[in-house]
Write an enzyme that holds these catalytic residues in place. Structure first.
Site, PDB file in Angstrom:
ATOM      1  N   ASP A  39       0.844  -1.192   0.000  1.00  0.00           N
ATOM      2  CA  ASP A  39       0.000   0.000   0.000  1.00  0.00           C
ATOM      3  C   ASP A  39       0.879   1.243   0.000  1.00  0.00           C
ATOM      4  OD1 ASP A  39      -2.447  -1.234  -0.011  1.00  0.00           O
ATOM      5  OD2 ASP A  39      -2.694  -1.211   2.168  1.00  0.00           O
ATOM      6  N   GLN A  45      -1.186   6.920  -6.195  1.00  0.00           N
ATOM      7  CA  GLN A  45      -2.294   7.797  -5.841  1.00  0.00           C
ATOM      8  C   GLN A  45      -2.406   8.919  -6.873  1.00  0.00           C
ATOM      9  OE1 GLN A  45      -0.669   8.886  -2.044  1.00  0.00           O
ATOM     10  NE2 GLN A  45      -1.738   7.253  -0.965  1.00  0.00           N
ATOM     11  N   ARG A  78      -1.777  -0.840  -8.487  1.00  0.00           N
ATOM     12  CA  ARG A  78      -3.153  -0.471  -8.121  1.00  0.00           C
ATOM     13  C   ARG A  78      -3.231   1.048  -8.170  1.00  0.00           C
ATOM     14  NH1 ARG A  78      -4.056  -1.163  -2.220  1.00  0.00           N
ATOM     15  NH2 ARG A  78      -4.618  -3.343  -2.547  1.00  0.00           N
ATOM     16  N   LYS A  89      -7.258   7.057  -5.713  1.00  0.00           N
ATOM     17  CA  LYS A  89      -7.208   8.522  -5.682  1.00  0.00           C
ATOM     18  C   LYS A  89      -6.312   9.029  -4.569  1.00  0.00           C
ATOM     19  CE  LYS A  89     -11.676   9.382  -7.884  1.00  0.00           C
ATOM     20  NZ  LYS A  89     -12.991  10.060  -7.791  1.00  0.00           N
ATOM     21  N   GLY A  90      -6.314   8.363  -3.425  1.00  0.00           N
ATOM     22  CA  GLY A  90      -5.508   8.784  -2.289  1.00  0.00           C
ATOM     23  C   GLY A  90      -6.364   9.388  -1.193  1.00  0.00           C
ATOM     24  N   ALA A  91      -5.988   9.126   0.069  1.00  0.00           N
ATOM     25  CA  ALA A  91      -6.825   9.563   1.188  1.00  0.00           C
ATOM     26  C   ALA A  91      -6.040  10.228   2.307  1.00  0.00           C
ATOM     27  CB  ALA A  91      -7.585   8.365   1.752  1.00  0.00           C
ATOM     28  N   THR A 104     -11.628   2.232  -7.645  1.00  0.00           N
ATOM     29  CA  THR A 104     -12.482   3.413  -7.548  1.00  0.00           C
ATOM     30  C   THR A 104     -13.937   2.985  -7.422  1.00  0.00           C
ATOM     31  OG1 THR A 104     -13.142   5.494  -8.617  1.00  0.00           O
ATOM     32  CG2 THR A 104     -12.725   3.616 -10.062  1.00  0.00           C
ATOM     33  N   HIS A 105     -14.735   3.844  -6.780  1.00  0.00           N
ATOM     34  CA  HIS A 105     -16.188   3.645  -6.742  1.00  0.00           C
ATOM     35  C   HIS A 105     -16.895   4.672  -7.618  1.00  0.00           C
ATOM     36  CE1 HIS A 105     -14.421   2.598  -2.768  1.00  0.00           C
ATOM     37  NE2 HIS A 105     -15.036   1.463  -3.013  1.00  0.00           N
ATOM     38  N   ARG A 165     -10.100   8.275   7.438  1.00  0.00           N
ATOM     39  CA  ARG A 165      -9.601   8.573   6.090  1.00  0.00           C
ATOM     40  C   ARG A 165     -10.634   8.211   5.034  1.00  0.00           C
ATOM     41  NH1 ARG A 165      -4.583   6.645   8.071  1.00  0.00           N
ATOM     42  NH2 ARG A 165      -4.816   4.661   6.990  1.00  0.00           N
ATOM     43  N   ARG A 166     -11.365   7.104   5.256  1.00  0.00           N
ATOM     44  CA  ARG A 166     -12.399   6.714   4.299  1.00  0.00           C
ATOM     45  C   ARG A 166     -13.521   7.747   4.274  1.00  0.00           C
ATOM     46  NH1 ARG A 166      -8.879   3.907   3.521  1.00  0.00           N
ATOM     47  NH2 ARG A 166      -8.675   5.509   1.936  1.00  0.00           N
TER      48      ARG A 166
END
Length: 308
Positions: free
Chosen positions: A130, A161, A182, A185-187, A224-225, A286-287
């Protein structure tokens, strides 16, 4: 403002200690975190596999402060690999370098990662590094490209990211190395000279990097969602004749389960990131910061459950 506040709260240990003892907060977290033990995470993976979805397991926790903690995290990661093999699950493992002593001693971290990757290779299970905050990006990519990828090849991958301004150059390096990437976007909270402050710029960066990876990448993971980005990926896949076994979509545990199943029904490969462990609070914050609309979603679901 809300995103910045949530990211600030994610870094406050005192708040974590308070919230961890709060039953309501723990119930809210269960939407996005598969419990605090490996057993609960394994149960979640079984359900995903039964629905045609693969998984990647992540034992939450980062930035250990001692060699002993790093050694314990290494043993945990190896234990996860062993359990995946024993249960014959369709899953792999995601890890953070700071769990293995990256900020304690670089040589120690490398030795620990090699232990994990050696076991992964023995069990024929993939391991993903990650990406953490931008302070670790260069060091992570240097270790990955100079030591880990040359030794383990397609048994190890990394994350990029799209929010970081440097990511286009990093993707070029990873494409040249034929590495598995992978894209997310990054958080993390980053300064504007390091990361794009506007969502539109982050999305544009994501779309551009996604198209590069789909066309030239080595089994990229499109994490991504965002339905607009997924639709854009589908258009490229169709127009370029990209086969569905050349990439996968990835999503977070508990987020857009309807969309996960829709993609599976359309014949796409879908993998869900399944986090678990006692260190769920920073991850959850973060989510929520990544998509503040998740707050209303979680509260609404909790209200429905409590009034039945």
């Amino acid at each position: 403002m809300l995103r910045a506040s949530l990211l600030y709260l994610s870094e406050r240990p005192a708040i974590f200690r308070f919230i961890k003892s709060n039953g309501l907060a723990r119930k809210l977290s269960s939407r996005f975190v598969a419990g605090e033990t490996l057993d609960t995470a394994i149960a979640a993976v079984r359900e995903l596999n039964a629905a045609g979805v693969t998984a990647t397991l992540d034992c939450l926790g980062e930035s250990v402060h001692s060699a002993e903690e790093a050694s314990a995290a290494t043993a945990t990661a190896i234990g996860i690999l062993d359990r995946i093999a024993a249960e014959k699950l369709q899953a792999n493992v995601s890890v953070k370098l700071t769990q293995f002593g990256f900020d304690v001693d670089a040589a120690l971290c490398t030795a620990n990662m090699r232990r994990v990757l050696d076991r992964g290779r023995e069990l024929d299970t993939f391991v993903r590094l990650d990406m953490e905050s931008s302070q670790h990006t260069q060091r992570t990519l240097d270790l990955f490209l100079s030591e880990l990828h040359p030794s383990y090849g397609d048994r190890v991958g990394v994350v990029i990211q799209s929010m970081l301004r440097r990511s286009a150059a990093d993707v070029d390096r990873l494409l040249a190395a034929k590495a598995r990437v992978r894209l997310c976007k990054g958080a993390y909270k980053e300064p504007p000279d390091v990361a794009f402050p506007d969502k539109a710029d982050v999305d544009r960066s994501y779309a551009e990097l996604m198209e590069l990876l789909l066309e030239r990448g080595n089994y990229p993971a499109i994490a991504t969602h965002d339905e607009r980005l997924i639709a854009r990926a589908k258009r490229q896949i169709w127009s370029k004749g990209i086969e569905h076994d050349k990439f996968e979509f990835q999503m977070l545990y508990g987020v857009r389960r309807d969309l996960q199943q829709e993609l599976v029904k359309e014949g796409y490969r879908v993998r869900v990131y399944v986090p678990f462990g006692t260190q769920w609070y920073p991850y959850l914050m973060r989510r929520l910061a990544e998509r503040p609309a998740n707050i209303a979603f979680m509260v609404g679901n909790l209200w429905k459950e409590s009034t039945r």
